[in-house]
Design an enzyme around this catalytic site. Structure first.
Site, PDB file in Angstrom:
ATOM      1  N   ASP A 145      94.225  52.251  52.831  1.00 24.34           N
ATOM      2  CA  ASP A 145      92.647  51.927  51.766  1.00 24.34           C
ATOM      3  C   ASP A 145      93.127  53.798  51.692  1.00 24.34           C
ATOM      4  O   ASP A 145      93.384  54.682  52.395  1.00 24.34           O
ATOM      5  CB  ASP A 145      91.530  52.310  52.867  1.00 24.34           C
ATOM      6  CG  ASP A 145      91.052  50.747  52.980  1.00 24.34           C
ATOM      7  OD1 ASP A 145      91.743  49.713  53.171  1.00 24.34           O
ATOM      8  OD2 ASP A 145      90.235  50.761  54.373  1.00 24.34           O
ATOM      9  N   ARG A 195      97.781  47.380  46.117  1.00 21.10           N
ATOM     10  CA  ARG A 195      96.983  46.984  46.521  1.00 21.10           C
ATOM     11  C   ARG A 195      95.440  47.768  45.456  1.00 21.10           C
ATOM     12  O   ARG A 195      95.636  48.767  45.479  1.00 21.10           O
ATOM     13  CB  ARG A 195      95.381  47.184  47.594  1.00 21.10           C
ATOM     14  CG  ARG A 195      94.391  46.735  47.544  1.00 21.10           C
ATOM     15  CD  ARG A 195      93.411  46.989  48.500  1.00 21.10           C
ATOM     16  NE  ARG A 195      93.577  46.749  49.347  1.00 21.10           N
ATOM     17  CZ  ARG A 195      92.890  47.171  51.072  1.00 21.10           C
ATOM     18  NH1 ARG A 195      91.938  48.674  50.537  1.00 21.10           N
ATOM     19  NH2 ARG A 195      93.249  46.702  52.274  1.00 21.10           N
TER      20      ARG A 195
HETATM   21  P1  FAD Z   1      83.290  45.638  39.056  1.00 23.72           P
HETATM   22  O1  FAD Z   1      82.978  46.114  37.731  1.00 23.72           O
HETATM   23  O2  FAD Z   1      82.529  46.963  39.471  1.00 23.72           O
HETATM   24  O3  FAD Z   1      82.398  44.540  39.323  1.00 23.72           O
HETATM   25  C1  FAD Z   1      83.122  43.577  38.499  1.00 23.72           C
HETATM   26  C2  FAD Z   1      81.465  42.262  39.323  1.00 23.72           C
HETATM   27  O4  FAD Z   1      81.741  41.630  40.670  1.00 23.72           O
HETATM   28  C3  FAD Z   1      80.226  42.781  39.215  1.00 23.72           C
HETATM   29  O5  FAD Z   1      79.390  43.036  38.038  1.00 23.72           O
HETATM   30  C4  FAD Z   1      79.437  41.941  40.540  1.00 23.72           C
HETATM   31  O6  FAD Z   1      79.380  39.988  39.370  1.00 23.72           O
HETATM   32  C5  FAD Z   1      80.668  41.955  41.309  1.00 23.72           C
HETATM   33  N1  FAD Z   1      80.356  43.245  42.475  1.00 23.72           N
HETATM   34  C6  FAD Z   1      81.190  44.275  42.139  1.00 23.72           C
HETATM   35  N2  FAD Z   1      80.885  44.355  43.248  1.00 23.72           N
HETATM   36  C7  FAD Z   1      79.352  44.488  44.245  1.00 23.72           C
HETATM   37  C8  FAD Z   1      79.413  44.472  44.843  1.00 23.72           C
HETATM   38  N3  FAD Z   1      79.052  45.301  45.860  1.00 23.72           N
HETATM   39  N4  FAD Z   1      78.150  43.589  45.048  1.00 23.72           N
HETATM   40  C9  FAD Z   1      78.185  42.974  44.802  1.00 23.72           C
HETATM   41  N5  FAD Z   1      79.049  42.357  43.615  1.00 23.72           N
HETATM   42  C10 FAD Z   1      79.369  42.772  43.462  1.00 23.72           C
HETATM   43  N6  FAD Z   1      88.048  51.077  47.197  1.00 23.72           N
HETATM   44  C11 FAD Z   1      88.802  52.058  46.630  1.00 23.72           C
HETATM   45  O7  FAD Z   1      87.979  53.148  46.431  1.00 23.72           O
HETATM   46  N7  FAD Z   1      89.330  52.066  47.988  1.00 23.72           N
HETATM   47  C12 FAD Z   1      90.149  51.105  49.178  1.00 23.72           C
HETATM   48  O8  FAD Z   1      90.965  51.281  49.616  1.00 23.72           O
HETATM   49  C13 FAD Z   1      89.137  49.557  48.672  1.00 23.72           C
HETATM   50  N8  FAD Z   1      89.519  48.321  48.327  1.00 23.72           N
HETATM   51  C14 FAD Z   1      89.585  47.551  48.101  1.00 23.72           C
HETATM   52  C15 FAD Z   1      89.288  45.911  48.968  1.00 23.72           C
HETATM   53  C16 FAD Z   1      89.305  45.533  48.326  1.00 23.72           C
HETATM   54  C17 FAD Z   1      89.879  44.093  49.107  1.00 23.72           C
HETATM   55  C18 FAD Z   1      88.961  45.283  47.286  1.00 23.72           C
HETATM   56  C19 FAD Z   1      88.315  44.143  46.788  1.00 23.72           C
HETATM   57  C20 FAD Z   1      88.187  46.409  46.829  1.00 23.72           C
HETATM   58  C21 FAD Z   1      88.631  47.719  47.786  1.00 23.72           C
HETATM   59  N9  FAD Z   1      87.695  49.206  46.676  1.00 23.72           N
HETATM   60  C22 FAD Z   1      88.152  49.883  47.731  1.00 23.72           C
HETATM   61  C23 FAD Z   1      86.603  48.860  46.365  1.00 23.72           C
HETATM   62  C24 FAD Z   1      86.592  48.555  44.538  1.00 23.72           C
HETATM   63  O9  FAD Z   1      87.514  50.195  44.530  1.00 23.72           O
HETATM   64  C25 FAD Z   1      85.529  48.855  44.108  1.00 23.72           C
HETATM   65  O10 FAD Z   1      84.849  49.931  44.431  1.00 23.72           O
HETATM   66  C26 FAD Z   1      84.786  47.662  44.194  1.00 23.72           C
HETATM   67  O11 FAD Z   1      86.059  46.352  44.277  1.00 23.72           O
HETATM   68  C27 FAD Z   1      84.064  47.254  42.777  1.00 23.72           C
HETATM   69  O12 FAD Z   1      85.191  47.147  42.122  1.00 23.72           O
HETATM   70  P2  FAD Z   1      84.691  45.595  40.736  1.00 23.72           P
HETATM   71  O13 FAD Z   1      86.424  45.712  40.518  1.00 23.72           O
HETATM   72  O14 FAD Z   1      84.930  44.402  41.503  1.00 23.72           O
HETATM   73  O15 FAD Z   1      84.376  45.279  39.718  1.00 23.72           O
END
Ligand code: FAD
Length: 318
Positions: A145, A195
């Site tokens: 991560d 990732r």
């Molecule tokens: P966004 O623009 O935030 O969201 C797009 C849409 O997704 C939103 O409109 C909503 O419909 C939905 N959505 C997003 N978040 C949520 C929520 N919390 N609850 C409900 N609906 C939501 N971050 C790190 O800093 N380090 C990591 O190692 C890391 N690993 C990850 C691994 C995976 C498999 C995933 C999916 C995410 C990971 N993240 C990590 C978190 C990532 O960085 C984001 O903070 C998170 O995924 C929200 O970003 P988004 O791309 O979904 O877009």
């Protein structure tokens, strides 16, 4: 970006708030929405059901910023058992057992000892080696991560070093970091597994883009690099715009589903996860479990005001 996000992430650092929130039993629906449970025994049925639905899994034993060697050792012990349990779950669920492992562990180097003073990075690297060795034996993958920016260089160094022996070892890149595109180019030329996520921590403007449009534009630039050069890009986003862009780039670069995968968090956009799978795409769900769920939960609440409202309602209804 959610306008409340900086305030929520800043408040998350308060020990009083942490005490109040961690008194909520983990069985409370709001925590369970995002976290499989506190013990490995809670995680196993969740992982099994996801595999049965055609999804792959990546499991995170929650914990971060460990300041105690014994705690880092305990995390390694738990991960060794987790790798065994996931391999058993994988065998028990019928389905395609391809070269791409359906089960993976995700880990934070700060949980493996990275923040234990001067020797921390070496301790974490040694622990990572131990876990990768075990993972190879059990046909399980490992992704490291991405944590806050103060750890990025040490994390990438540890992954580069370990990849000499374990070329399938993946690392997360956060596109809110200004250095993300350089990192993507640097790592993708190795043909690595990366990732790609937007990033979940509170970072200063000196190192990170703060505006949503900038973070998204950075995501698209990195995605372009990975779709051209990385061996196996992993699109970790729930954002329909990022998913659509990935599909377009995959087709432009003649990739078939299975040359890359989508990834989403447990409890988020379940319908979209199922839809992608039904259309033949590879999709992995990141499932956290463990008692140290506070930091993870606060990052999920900070991402979406609706989650915070849901959480506060659940607290006041108790
Ligand atoms: P966004 O623009 O935030 O969201 C797009 C849409 O997704 C939103 O409109 C909503 O419909 C939905 N959505 C997003 N978040 C949520 C929520 N919390 N609850 C409900 N609906 C939501 N971050 C790190 O800093 N380090 C990591 O190692 C890391 N690993 C990850 C691994 C995976 C498999 C995933 C999916 C995410 C990971 N993240 C990590 C978190 C990532 O960085 C984001 O903070 C998170 O995924 C929200 O970003 P988004 O791309 O979904 O877009």
């Amino acid at each position: 970006m959610n306008p409340l996000r900086p305030a929520i992430l800043a408040a998350a650092g308060s020990s009083k708030l942490k005490d109040a929130i961690t008194r909520v039993p983990v069985t409370a629906a709001v925590v369970r929405r995002f976290v499989a449970g506190e013990a490995r025994a809670d995680l196993v049925p969740v992982a099994t059901a996801l595999l049965e639905s055609g999804r792959s899994v990546s499991v995170d034993f929650l914990g971060e910023y460990t300041t105690d060697r014994a705690q880092a050792d305990a995390a390694v012990t738990e991960y060794l058992s987790l790798i065994d349990d996931l391999a058993e779950v994988d065998h028990a669920v019928p389905g395609a057992h391809s070269e791409i492992p359906r089960v993976e562990v995700s880990l934070k180097l700060s949980a493996l000892g990275q923040s234990l003073g001067q020797d921390g990075p070496a301790i974490a690297a040694e622990n990572l080696h131990k876990l990768c060795t075990k993972a190879v034996e059990r046909h399980v993958w490992v992704t490291v991560d991405a944590e806050d920016h103060t750890t990025t260089e040490d994390t990438l160094d540890a992954v580069r070093l370990a990849r000499a022996e374990f070329p399938w070892l993946a690392v997360a890149l956060q596109t809110y970091l200004r250095q993300a595109e350089d990192n993507a180019r640097d790592l993708a030329t190795d043909g690595t597994r990366i990732r790609l996520c937007k990033g979940a921590y509170q970072e200063p403007a000196t190192v990170a883009y703060r505006r949503r449009a900038e973070v998204d534009a950075s995501y698209l630039r990195c995605l372009d690099v990975l779709m051209r050069d990385a061996w196996y890009p992993m699109i970790a986003s729930h954002d329909p715009a990022m998913i659509a862009a990935a599909l377009t780039l995959a087709s432009e670069n003649n990739h078939s589903p299975g040359d890359y995968e989508f990834q989403m968090l447990y409890g988020i956009r379940d319908d979209e996860q199922r839809r992608l799978v039904s259309e033949g795409h590879a999709l992995r769900v990141y499932i956290p479990y463990g008692t140290q769920w506070y930091g993870y939960l606060m990052r999920r609440l900070a991402e979406r005001p609706a989650n915070l409202a849901f959480f506060l309602r659940a607290l006041t209804d108790r």
